[in-house]
Write an enzyme that holds these catalytic residues in place. Sequence first.
Site, PDB file in Angstrom:
ATOM      1  N   ARG A 160      30.539 -24.360  35.570  1.00 43.73           N
ATOM      2  CA  ARG A 160      31.560 -25.346  35.872  1.00 43.73           C
ATOM      3  C   ARG A 160      31.414 -25.552  37.594  1.00 43.73           C
ATOM      4  O   ARG A 160      32.204 -26.015  38.362  1.00 43.73           O
ATOM      5  CB  ARG A 160      33.153 -25.058  35.850  1.00 43.73           C
ATOM      6  CG  ARG A 160      33.366 -24.769  34.500  1.00 43.73           C
ATOM      7  CD  ARG A 160      33.328 -26.117  33.752  1.00 43.73           C
ATOM      8  NE  ARG A 160      34.007 -25.933  32.380  1.00 43.73           N
ATOM      9  CZ  ARG A 160      33.405 -25.440  31.424  1.00 43.73           C
ATOM     10  NH1 ARG A 160      32.211 -24.932  31.467  1.00 43.73           N
ATOM     11  NH2 ARG A 160      34.127 -25.019  30.030  1.00 43.73           N
ATOM     12  N   SER A 227      40.952 -27.326  29.642  1.00 46.80           N
ATOM     13  CA  SER A 227      40.896 -25.843  30.530  1.00 46.80           C
ATOM     14  C   SER A 227      41.534 -25.876  31.883  1.00 46.80           C
ATOM     15  O   SER A 227      40.915 -26.937  32.361  1.00 46.80           O
ATOM     16  CB  SER A 227      39.673 -25.254  30.463  1.00 46.80           C
ATOM     17  OG  SER A 227      39.277 -24.909  29.341  1.00 46.80           O
ATOM     18  N   GLU A 323      40.319 -25.018  37.541  1.00 46.46           N
ATOM     19  CA  GLU A 323      39.086 -25.917  37.126  1.00 46.46           C
ATOM     20  C   GLU A 323      39.301 -27.143  37.659  1.00 46.46           C
ATOM     21  O   GLU A 323      38.457 -27.891  37.992  1.00 46.46           O
ATOM     22  CB  GLU A 323      38.863 -25.904  35.524  1.00 46.46           C
ATOM     23  CG  GLU A 323      37.340 -26.504  35.088  1.00 46.46           C
ATOM     24  CD  GLU A 323      36.956 -26.316  33.675  1.00 46.46           C
ATOM     25  OE1 GLU A 323      37.398 -25.392  33.041  1.00 46.46           O
ATOM     26  OE2 GLU A 323      36.816 -27.473  33.317  1.00 46.46           O
TER      27      GLU A 323
HETATM   28  N1  EPU Z   1      42.470 -16.829  23.737  1.00 42.53           N
HETATM   29  C1  EPU Z   1      43.694 -16.161  23.582  1.00 42.53           C
HETATM   30  N2  EPU Z   1      44.952 -16.822  23.660  1.00 42.53           N
HETATM   31  C2  EPU Z   1      44.803 -18.150  24.173  1.00 42.53           C
HETATM   32  C3  EPU Z   1      43.446 -18.906  24.298  1.00 42.53           C
HETATM   33  C4  EPU Z   1      42.261 -18.087  24.178  1.00 42.53           C
HETATM   34  O1  EPU Z   1      43.901 -14.999  23.286  1.00 42.53           O
HETATM   35  O2  EPU Z   1      45.778 -18.873  24.256  1.00 42.53           O
HETATM   36  C5  EPU Z   1      41.100 -15.832  23.614  1.00 42.53           C
HETATM   37  C6  EPU Z   1      40.471 -16.378  22.433  1.00 42.53           C
HETATM   38  O3  EPU Z   1      41.029 -15.813  21.185  1.00 42.53           O
HETATM   39  C7  EPU Z   1      39.071 -15.795  22.494  1.00 42.53           C
HETATM   40  C8  EPU Z   1      38.720 -15.983  24.295  1.00 42.53           C
HETATM   41  O4  EPU Z   1      40.305 -15.970  24.717  1.00 42.53           O
HETATM   42  O5  EPU Z   1      38.906 -14.590  22.245  1.00 42.53           O
HETATM   43  C9  EPU Z   1      38.118 -17.199  24.568  1.00 42.53           C
HETATM   44  O6  EPU Z   1      38.768 -18.374  23.809  1.00 42.53           O
HETATM   45  P1  EPU Z   1      38.042 -19.776  23.573  1.00 42.53           P
HETATM   46  O7  EPU Z   1      36.567 -19.235  22.622  1.00 42.53           O
HETATM   47  O8  EPU Z   1      38.893 -20.765  23.277  1.00 42.53           O
HETATM   48  O9  EPU Z   1      37.290 -20.248  24.963  1.00 42.53           O
HETATM   49  P2  EPU Z   1      37.598 -20.194  26.444  1.00 42.53           P
HETATM   50  O10 EPU Z   1      36.765 -19.292  27.263  1.00 42.53           O
HETATM   51  O11 EPU Z   1      39.230 -20.140  26.543  1.00 42.53           O
HETATM   52  C10 EPU Z   1      35.884 -21.896  27.063  1.00 42.53           C
HETATM   53  C11 EPU Z   1      35.873 -23.375  28.016  1.00 42.53           C
HETATM   54  C12 EPU Z   1      36.483 -24.350  27.114  1.00 42.53           C
HETATM   55  C13 EPU Z   1      35.398 -24.669  26.165  1.00 42.53           C
HETATM   56  C14 EPU Z   1      35.397 -23.234  25.184  1.00 42.53           C
HETATM   57  C15 EPU Z   1      34.521 -23.450  24.051  1.00 42.53           C
HETATM   58  C16 EPU Z   1      36.145 -22.814  30.321  1.00 42.53           C
HETATM   59  C17 EPU Z   1      37.281 -22.656  31.355  1.00 42.53           C
HETATM   60  N3  EPU Z   1      36.741 -23.136  29.224  1.00 42.53           N
HETATM   61  O12 EPU Z   1      37.150 -21.743  26.864  1.00 42.53           O
HETATM   62  O13 EPU Z   1      36.214 -25.593  27.856  1.00 42.53           O
HETATM   63  O14 EPU Z   1      35.627 -25.592  25.054  1.00 42.53           O
HETATM   64  O15 EPU Z   1      35.095 -22.236  26.117  1.00 42.53           O
HETATM   65  O16 EPU Z   1      33.111 -23.184  24.521  1.00 42.53           O
HETATM   66  O17 EPU Z   1      35.082 -22.118  30.371  1.00 42.53           O
HETATM   67  C18 EPU Z   1      37.177 -27.039  29.410  1.00 42.53           C
HETATM   68  O18 EPU Z   1      36.603 -26.650  30.220  1.00 42.53           O
HETATM   69  O19 EPU Z   1      38.053 -28.057  29.744  1.00 42.53           O
HETATM   70  C19 EPU Z   1      37.223 -26.582  28.049  1.00 42.53           C
HETATM   71  C20 EPU Z   1      37.925 -26.910  27.097  1.00 42.53           C
END
Ligand code: EPU
Length: 327
Positions: A160, A227, A323
């Site tokens: 990012r 995010s 972010e």
């Molecule tokens: N999780 C929770 N509770 C929540 C949210 C997430 O327990 O409320 C856990 C999930 O179960 C999982 C882990 O956290 O084990 C990661 O969650 P997820 O796969 O949804 O991905 P993320 O790391 O939260 C990132 C990006 C997203 C992108 C997703 C999918 C960042 C800041 N965010 O989210 O990007 O869509 O991976 O690749 O890196 C964005 O940047 O705006 C964005 C939406």
Amino acid sequence: MQILENISLKPYNTFGIDAKADRMVIVEPGDDLCSQLPLADGQPYIILGGGSDMLFTTDYHGTVLKLSPEDPDGPSADGVMLRTWGGMVMDDLVQWSLDNGLYGMENLSAIPGTVGAAAVQNVGAYGVEAKDIIESVEVFDIQLRKQMQFTNAECGFAYRDSLFKHTVGRYLVLWVTFRLQSRFVANLSYKALEGLPHTTADELRRSITDLRWQKLPRPEEYGSAGSFFKNPVVDEPTYMRLKAEFPDMPDAHAVGGQYKLSAGWLIDRAGWKGRTQGGAGVWPKNALVLYNTGNCTGSEVTALSKAIQDDIAARFGVALIPEAIIV
Ligand code: EPU
């Protein structure tokens, strides 16, 4: 080029914050920026993409520079190279690439924002980051008043992050060239994609779009910036300490001896999911997303974000960094 005076930014930021700008300059393909860009030395300005990663906490007394969404000629493909106007909506480009037999962008489906902002933010989702497919970025250097091109390596891409985030306001991203593939090979490296339909690129695009919308507010109902925080990167002792104390914490991604934690999990575990404060809230289906419950102000979002940051620092000893860019 269009110049608008005293304009509401509400339609131009996905949080739907009703801040005003003194002036907006909309740049179109073919504009001669060297002679036409109406910015006097020392006059304040900011560059706005799709407004999906920008939070306005106050009116902006300066000029907002924005690219028009339209390039009348559309993207141009030369083999697997795809050159695109930075103002185009990123998701429209993903569709265009598939319609024209070019693959490699489908995992970035339904990411809000423009092509130019995708390069600035190095957006990423489901195992693909913009930096994996960007070949070069053409910019207008506002300081030196000239157009120039950066290769992928020169863009300083990281999670990012890019050179453009460290030189805020200097480079207006005009065109981005992507290097794609002529054959579709599904990239299912991201765990959450396991078992999703992916026979064709269109099918994978649909699956990913559905998956994203399960976790994010529909923009026509509630404003948000996707995010709100970056996933925090910590050293090994910190990760080991947290893993021992919270065995249910998801395994972190290791990056060069450091560990990328799930900010969504930390915020969720701290009990913030679904909570509201003023007009701002934590999305009930994804704790990483802050949203506008109605007519919230940018300051209400930053107050909620600060409360979450303080709580996560106190509970886990981890610093969360937004972010979104706060203006
Ligand atoms: N999780 C929770 N509770 C929540 C949210 C997430 O327990 O409320 C856990 C999930 O179960 C999982 C882990 O956290 O084990 C990661 O969650 P997820 O796969 O949804 O991905 P993320 O790391 O939260 C990132 C990006 C997203 C992108 C997703 C999918 C960042 C800041 N965010 O989210 O990007 O869509 O991976 O690749 O890196 C964005 O940047 O705006 C964005 C939406």
